[in-house]
Design a protein around this motif. Structure first.
Motif, PDB file in Angstrom:
ATOM      1  N   SER A 235       0.835  -1.210   0.000  1.00 16.20           N
ATOM      2  CA  SER A 235       0.000   0.000   0.000  1.00 16.20           C
ATOM      3  C   SER A 235       0.868   1.258   0.000  1.00 16.20           C
ATOM      4  N   PHE A 297      -0.896 -14.677   5.752  1.00 14.45           N
ATOM      5  CA  PHE A 297      -1.682 -13.444   5.884  1.00 14.45           C
ATOM      6  C   PHE A 297      -3.026 -13.730   6.542  1.00 14.45           C
ATOM      7  N   ARG A 426      -9.437  -2.701 -10.032  1.00 10.87           N
ATOM      8  CA  ARG A 426     -10.421  -3.374  -9.151  1.00 10.87           C
ATOM      9  C   ARG A 426     -10.563  -4.859  -9.503  1.00 10.87           C
ATOM     10  N   GLY A 458     -12.892  -4.434   7.338  1.00 16.32           N
ATOM     11  CA  GLY A 458     -13.744  -3.342   7.780  1.00 16.32           C
ATOM     12  C   GLY A 458     -15.170  -3.810   8.036  1.00 16.32           C
ATOM     13  N   LEU A 466     -17.157  -5.697  -3.033  1.00 18.95           N
ATOM     14  CA  LEU A 466     -16.103  -5.408  -4.011  1.00 18.95           C
ATOM     15  C   LEU A 466     -16.632  -5.478  -5.444  1.00 18.95           C
TER      16      LEU A 466
HETATM   17  C1  HEM Z   1      -3.248  -8.627   0.169  1.00 14.37           C
HETATM   18  C2  HEM Z   1      -3.681  -7.428  -0.185  1.00 14.37           C
HETATM   19  C3  HEM Z   1      -5.093  -6.924   0.015  1.00 14.37           C
HETATM   20  C4  HEM Z   1      -6.173  -7.539   0.559  1.00 14.37           C
HETATM   21  C5  HEM Z   1      -6.277  -8.937   1.099  1.00 14.37           C
HETATM   22  C6  HEM Z   1      -7.265  -6.583   0.518  1.00 14.37           C
HETATM   23  C7  HEM Z   1      -8.515  -6.802   1.015  1.00 14.37           C
HETATM   24  C8  HEM Z   1      -9.560  -5.917   0.948  1.00 14.37           C
HETATM   25  C9  HEM Z   1     -10.846  -6.131   1.519  1.00 14.37           C
HETATM   26  C10 HEM Z   1     -11.235  -7.337   2.320  1.00 14.37           C
HETATM   27  C11 HEM Z   1     -11.612  -5.072   1.220  1.00 14.37           C
HETATM   28  C12 HEM Z   1     -13.075  -4.876   1.603  1.00 14.37           C
HETATM   29  C13 HEM Z   1     -13.231  -3.722   2.520  1.00 14.37           C
HETATM   30  C14 HEM Z   1     -12.954  -4.103   3.938  1.00 14.37           C
HETATM   31  O1  HEM Z   1     -13.888  -4.494   4.599  1.00 14.37           O
HETATM   32  O2  HEM Z   1     -11.817  -3.983   4.375  1.00 14.37           O
HETATM   33  C15 HEM Z   1     -10.804  -4.156   0.498  1.00 14.37           C
HETATM   34  C16 HEM Z   1     -11.234  -2.956   0.018  1.00 14.37           C
HETATM   35  C17 HEM Z   1     -10.433  -2.082  -0.629  1.00 14.37           C
HETATM   36  N1  HEM Z   1      -9.081  -2.202  -0.848  1.00 14.37           N
HETATM   37 FE1  HEM Z   1      -7.980  -3.842  -0.500  1.00 14.37          FE
HETATM   38  N2  HEM Z   1      -6.823  -5.426  -0.049  1.00 14.37           N
HETATM   39  C18 HEM Z   1      -5.507  -5.592  -0.360  1.00 14.37           C
HETATM   40  C19 HEM Z   1      -4.672  -4.655  -0.880  1.00 14.37           C
HETATM   41  C20 HEM Z   1      -5.064  -3.397  -1.241  1.00 14.37           C
HETATM   42  C21 HEM Z   1      -4.181  -2.364  -1.690  1.00 14.37           C
HETATM   43  C22 HEM Z   1      -2.665  -2.494  -1.785  1.00 14.37           C
HETATM   44  C23 HEM Z   1      -4.943  -1.294  -1.980  1.00 14.37           C
HETATM   45  C24 HEM Z   1      -4.524   0.064  -2.478  1.00 14.37           C
HETATM   46  C25 HEM Z   1      -3.807   0.881  -1.756  1.00 14.37           C
HETATM   47  C26 HEM Z   1      -6.307  -1.643  -1.712  1.00 14.37           C
HETATM   48  C27 HEM Z   1      -7.366  -0.805  -1.872  1.00 14.37           C
HETATM   49  C28 HEM Z   1      -8.655  -1.100  -1.508  1.00 14.37           C
HETATM   50  C29 HEM Z   1      -9.766  -0.222  -1.742  1.00 14.37           C
HETATM   51  C30 HEM Z   1      -9.707   1.145  -2.401  1.00 14.37           C
HETATM   52  C31 HEM Z   1     -10.880  -0.846  -1.204  1.00 14.37           C
HETATM   53  C32 HEM Z   1     -12.325  -0.320  -1.219  1.00 14.37           C
HETATM   54  C33 HEM Z   1     -13.064  -0.977  -2.348  1.00 14.37           C
HETATM   55  C34 HEM Z   1     -12.769  -0.357  -3.697  1.00 14.37           C
HETATM   56  O3  HEM Z   1     -12.632   0.871  -3.777  1.00 14.37           O
HETATM   57  O4  HEM Z   1     -12.685  -1.131  -4.690  1.00 14.37           O
HETATM   58  N3  HEM Z   1      -6.343  -2.924  -1.253  1.00 14.37           N
HETATM   59  N4  HEM Z   1      -9.554  -4.695   0.337  1.00 14.37           N
END
Ligand code: HEM
Length: 479
Positions: A235, A297, A426, A458, A466
């Motif tokens: 990130s 993880f 996405r 969250g 998603l």
């Molecule tokens: C192993 C890496 C990752 C996993 C397992 C992961 C997992 C998730 C999960 C479970 C959500 C759903 C929201 C929640 O309840 O938390 C989410 C949302 C989101 N994540 Fe990740 N994430 C990862 C990496 C990243 C990275 C590196 C970024 C960018 C900095 C990112 C950006 C977002 C965004 C912007 C959302 C909101 C939904 C959207 O705008 O499409 N994620 N992520």
């Protein structure tokens, strides 16, 4: 690697004239924010001491601070730093792990007693500096997560006053919920592997002091594993690489103000470049696979992040002594764990391209209506200056999507290229979530997935959420 940015010499504290160090106005200066203004905490951010354009977004490092965050609070708050250090050194184990030994349980029990017996330290002197408050939020929330997630699942969650009360007070100053956020784990949780002076001494070249994306490491970790660090750093690298996107957005908005033919040609070129930057962000996202193992993880790292809404025993979290506080504290309601969904960079892209308002015909079953609300909720967990930045961006009187529709076909193509790149980001993100969460959960014996209730960190209904956001992005493509 070409992804670099420059940094000045590392400073312990920001210069006294920096806007974040100006005398802090009262936290709450106005009525609660309306739905239009987005989420807030019963008061609006006082931006009267800020230059209108200054939202703590650095031209070189974007939403990350240009200097490494401080490592340790001053002596007065050393007891907090010491217990956090001890938790990390002793490698406390998650209570939900079935293989925890009696010895490990005893270590956790005695560490928690130490935390409970700490004095409840005053925080007024922290409030002189945003940088101190940030570190305090980071340290106290890390201690709180260690405390809660080492508690036996049969025990109720009562956060001791010794850490809970100072955390509530610090959080009130920062207008953040009293729980670890993306800013605690990523934005304000890094340092340089090699300091600028070491680089210069080694090479004799000033330019070698520029920080490259491989020169980062995390300050504090729950597990001390490379997997956890790489998860945070993926990130962090995206934030830094995304600075060019912020610059292209700013330049496009300046040109939209002019709005003549030359401006349209320039915006066309900026949007094409923006698509390239977003493409690079997708690459950095996929690179997380190089250092972070999905099973490590899912089973060892992610449970530390859980908030109240993902508590493994569905317990309500209580802050001890809150009712006795003379400064009118209330039980917090926003207690979701940290998520990269709280990244202001991705929200900024959405707002700039007009992806956040599309698909007004969304139905609850499509997931889009929920997704919009949830994305807005994520802003509660962002540093308030970044929240204010997003509000400022939303208030842009010349939205890019409207502008693109009324100009040349080339501009429409370039706009669609940028939107398509966000959609690809996405798509990739959904693949990452399948790899890191859905897969390990399904393989687990009592997998969440099998029970059909797979939740995000969250607390979101993961897959539906998603996909809803991804579909909304696709809907924004212009015909
Ligand atoms: C192993 C890496 C990752 C996993 C397992 C992961 C997992 C998730 C999960 C479970 C959500 C759903 C929201 C929640 O309840 O938390 C989410 C949302 C989101 N994540 Fe990740 N994430 C990862 C990496 C990243 C990275 C590196 C970024 C960018 C900095 C990112 C950006 C977002 C965004 C912007 C959302 C909101 C939904 C959207 O705008 O499409 N994620 N992520």
């Amino acid at each position: 690697m070409s992804e670099t940015f420059s940094t000045s010499t590392s400073q312990e504290i920001l210069p006294s004239e920096h806007f974040l160090n100006l005398p802090r106005p009262d936290v709450f200066i106005g009525p609660g924010a309306s739905a239009d203004n987005g989420p807030d905490f019963g008061g609006i951010v006082d931006t009267t001491t800020l230059a209108a354009h200054d939202f703590d977004v650095d031209t070189r490092t974007g939403f990350m601070p240009p200097d490494p965050p401080i490592h340790r609070l001053p002596e007065q708050w050393e007891p907090w730093e010491a217990v956090l250090e001890e938790a990390m050194r002793k490698g406390l184990q998650l209570a939900i792990r079935e293989d925890v030994t009696d010895e490990e349980r005893k270590t956790s029990d005695s560490w928690r007693s130490e935390v409970s017996n700490l004095p409840t330290l005053a925080i007024q002197d922290l409030a002189i500096s945003e940088v101190l408050l940030r570190r305090a939020h980071h340290v106290l929330t890390f201690i709180m997560h260690f405390y809660i997630h080492t508690l036996p699942l049969t025990a109720s969650v009562v956060i001791p006053a010794s850490i809970g009360i100072p955390l509530l007070r610090v959080s009130r100053h920062l207008q953040l919920p009293p729980i670890a956020t993306y800013s605690d784990t990523v934005l304000y949780n890094w340092e340089l592997k090699k300091s600028p002076s070491t680089c210069e001494a080694e090479t004799g070249l000033e330019w070698a002091c520029t920080l490259d994306l491989d020169n980062l490491k995390s300050q504090d970790l729950f597990t001390g594993t490379r997997d956890e660090e790489e998860f945070f750093l993926a990130s962090a690298r995206i934030e830094l690489r995304g600075v060019e996107a912020l610059e292209l957005m700013r330049a496009s908005m300046d040109e939209m103000f002019v709005g003549d033919d030359i401006a349209v040609r320039r915006i066309t070129s900026y949007l094409s470049r923006l698509a390239g930057v977003i493409h690079a962000l997708t690459g950095l996202l996929m690179d997380v696979r190089k250092g972070c193992d999905p099973d490590v993880f899912y089973h060892r790292v992610r449970p530390w992040f859980c908030g109240q809404d993902a508590d493994p025993a569905k317990r309500t979290w209580k802050f001890e002594g809150i009712e006795k506080c003379e400064d009118g504290m209330e039980e917090p309601t926003d207690l979701s764990g940290p998520s990269a969904g709280q990244s202001a960079l991705i929200h900024a892209l959405d707002i700039f391209l007009g992806l956040d308002n599309c698909r007004s015909e969304a139905t609850p079953t499509s997931g889009n209506a929920d997704a919009r609300t949830l994305l807005r909720r994520m802003q509660i967990y962002m540093p308030r200056h970044h929240r204010a930045f997003l509000r400022h961006l939303s208030a842009n009187p010349r939205p890019m999507r409207d502008f693109a529709q009324t100009k040349t076909p080339e501009l429409v193509d370039a706009y669609n290229l940028a939107v398509g790149a966000v959609k690809e980001f996405r798509d990739a993100h959904i693949r990452i979530v399948a790899l890191y969460i859905v897969g390990p959960a399904t393989r687990g014996r009592a997998g969440e997935a099998e029970r059909g209730s797979l939740k995000g960190t969250g607390g979101t209904q993961l897959v539906q959420f998603l996909k809803g956001v991804r579909d909304k992005t696709e809907d924004a493509l212009l015909q």
